[in-house]
Write an enzyme that holds these catalytic residues in place. Sequence first.
Site, PDB file in Angstrom:
ATOM      1  N   ASP A 135       0.864  -1.168   0.000  1.00  0.00           N
ATOM      2  CA  ASP A 135       0.000   0.000   0.000  1.00  0.00           C
ATOM      3  C   ASP A 135       0.917   1.239   0.000  1.00  0.00           C
ATOM      4  O   ASP A 135       2.149   1.139   0.137  1.00  0.00           O
ATOM      5  CB  ASP A 135      -0.962  -0.008   1.195  1.00  0.00           C
ATOM      6  CG  ASP A 135      -2.189   0.858   0.922  1.00  0.00           C
ATOM      7  OD1 ASP A 135      -2.148   1.684  -0.016  1.00  0.00           O
ATOM      8  OD2 ASP A 135      -3.194   0.724   1.641  1.00  0.00           O
TER       9      ASP A 135
HETATM   10  C1  NOJ Z   1      -4.110   3.804   0.105  1.00  0.00           C
HETATM   11  C2  NOJ Z   1      -5.260   2.887   0.332  1.00  0.00           C
HETATM   12  O1  NOJ Z   1      -5.129   2.261   1.587  1.00  0.00           O
HETATM   13  C3  NOJ Z   1      -5.417   1.809  -0.725  1.00  0.00           C
HETATM   14  O2  NOJ Z   1      -6.629   1.149  -0.528  1.00  0.00           O
HETATM   15  C4  NOJ Z   1      -5.336   2.398  -2.095  1.00  0.00           C
HETATM   16  O3  NOJ Z   1      -5.509   1.378  -3.054  1.00  0.00           O
HETATM   17  C5  NOJ Z   1      -4.004   3.088  -2.256  1.00  0.00           C
HETATM   18  N1  NOJ Z   1      -3.881   4.156  -1.283  1.00  0.00           N
HETATM   19  C6  NOJ Z   1      -3.818   3.657  -3.649  1.00  0.00           C
HETATM   20  O4  NOJ Z   1      -4.642   4.724  -3.845  1.00  0.00           O
END
Ligand code: NOJ
Length: 742
Positions: free
Chosen positions: A289
């Site tokens: 993430d």
């Molecule tokens: C953070 C989020 O936790 C995740 O769900 C998301 O896919 C990513 N950012 C990318 O935007």
Amino acid sequence: MKRSKLVFIGIVMVLILTQACTQNKPNATNDLDRKVDSVLSLMTLEEKIGQMTLFTSDMDQTGAFIRKEYEEDIKSGRAGAIFNAYGVAYTRKLQEMAVNNTRLGIPLIFGYDVIHGHRTIFPVPLAEAASWDLTAIEEAARIAAIEASAEGLHWTFAPMCDISRDPRWGRIVEGAGEDVYLASEIARARVRGFQGEGIGSLNSVVACVKHYAAYGAPQAGRDYHSVDMSERTLRETFLPPYKAALDEGALTVMTSFNDLNGIPATASKYLMTEILRDEWGFEGFVVTDYTSIMELMFHGVAGDTLEASRLSIEAGVDMDMQAGFYQKALPQLVRNGKVSEELINTAVRRILKVKFMLGLFEDPFRFCSEEREKTLVMSADNLEAARDMARKSAVLLKNENNLLPLSKDLKTIAVIGPMADAQRDMIGSWSAAGDWTKSITLLTGIREAVSQSRIIHAMGCTTDGTDMKGFKEAVDAARQADVVVLALGENYWMSGEAASRADIGLPGVQQELADEILKTGKPIVVVLFTGRPLTINKLQQHAQSILLGWFPGTMGGSALADILFGDFNPSGRLPVTFPAHVGQVPNHYDMRNTGRPFDANNKYTSKYLDVPNEPLYEFGFGLGYTTFEWSELSVNQTSMSEQDSVKVSIQVTNSGLMTGTETVQLYIHDPVASVARPVKQLKKFMQLTLEPGQTGVAEFYINSLDLSFFRADMSFGTEKGNYMIMVGPSSNTIRSAKIELI
Ligand code: NOJ
């Protein structure tokens, strides 16, 4: 184009074609592996690490920071993947940067958070889960994939498979609720929808199972917080939806932000390799993430960039989202012998394989068609599907004296409340490339549905402010009306990422507004907009009707008007418990009994002094405009062996006046086992749509897998003895039978 680059592209193509032609009837996987290896063999260490690096463009921002130099990274091969970039023109521009400027011309993969629709926005995922309609959920994901791929995207960061039993956690909105079985089935449906006919089809996007693992159980519901959980709970409740999505063929996995029992997921070899690869046989790639590798330093398990990167690659993380740590640290780590190049090769192979499967090596621009973008995005059919999904997602929580459906002949309707005309809020959080200016609000939906009625609109107050000056206008409007539709709830930004709330009541002075409107004595229908369960005891006590609309998407207002005026009979069922008080959290239906189960007359039993144990609305609950009568439960045999199965059936008759859909839910309970078992667990469900007077039969087969669980020694299987089978319209079931496993 530079001559050297042309030479290399030529080499790649020759290798690919030669291998494809020299196989008689090539085994697809081996053929793919050979293609991947042919490219890998040409790559420098830096080029390999570039493939392991994902950066955001500045078109959208979904995390703390954007790296301004991302275009330079693309041109120099330091980034192999880009997210938050969509649209044919823009993805083509970035793809050209990669293909025309880098030595090998390896195409980029474009990812984006296509969570509940791309341009046509469907209800938020928790709402979709309330439909319990797997076909509709798959279709919603299919349409999202069609629109996203028509705009140059290859990869969605979905489905989110995090079970959550804590409505304080804002991201409960992105999942399928609290139940392991329902969430697993929905995870599968979403993967089928996203990946469609298979990766390589122009209408499909690669699914990414997230956030692995147990992100939905942060302490005290605070986003990004630590997760402390037993192996039993992890395996029984939290892991199965991720596994189900992978079994359905999802090709990528995203690590979660949290630590699990002290080890951050991104550094967890246990999660990323032992369970994911060794136990489950996952062959796709793992992406972190946003900046998770960097965050290993804040977790306190890595002292610097080098250590954070080493821990991640050794855990089994293939791609670094946004930290840029792999780019900085891996060359040095490999050259110093701290990380083996074979680990890098393994990661790059997994990533290149997905690019090959997408057909990007054959044509990096195959998802860049202006024609498809023009015709497939926000088509009339897509909008109609979104409207239908929104109707199916709404849950009727209360309907005293059948106030709903409303007559279309009402002279005057007051549409009151901060959510009545809240266009931005309709599409909820994580609304991708959705254009909120195109969404239909409740007010607009009502105006369209009953164009001959007089509609008076008053906002009353804002969602979270304290100003009550608007109350008077709202009360005046209510006084003039035959019926009041009171639109209350949360703003879209109050759920989603970084949107935890400690108090899950109605924000601001909305309850006070409701109290004033209630004093007018007019019939009141509350329409509730929210991304999480709210504690709305007072509304439940005093409003005649409550319709839970969630954040219903682009067509939300029209869909809810369809329900309010009886063009659609609501059939949604809660995928998550609504607690009566935040202090009950976590409160889910599949608890264990305890050694001192609740007894109102015995002080020394498990309860509170100040609030009841019961939730406000239980899991699986929802009303409609018709009534159903249920027969007794019938089982074709009362005992079964491991190899056998028992047929359970029940008849349901529509005894009301309107066609309606009932969701028949089957739960089991093992009353005596080597470990205490939940009081009930959903194991099957099916939906019956019945006309007035019509009887339908729900039939289920229970086999030994349905009776299996992690036993005291953590082995998975059955234990002989009795099991209770319970069937009904919610987790407060109405019929039960006993079967014995012999
Ligand atoms: C953070 C989020 O936790 C995740 O769900 C998301 O896919 C990513 N950012 C990318 O935007």
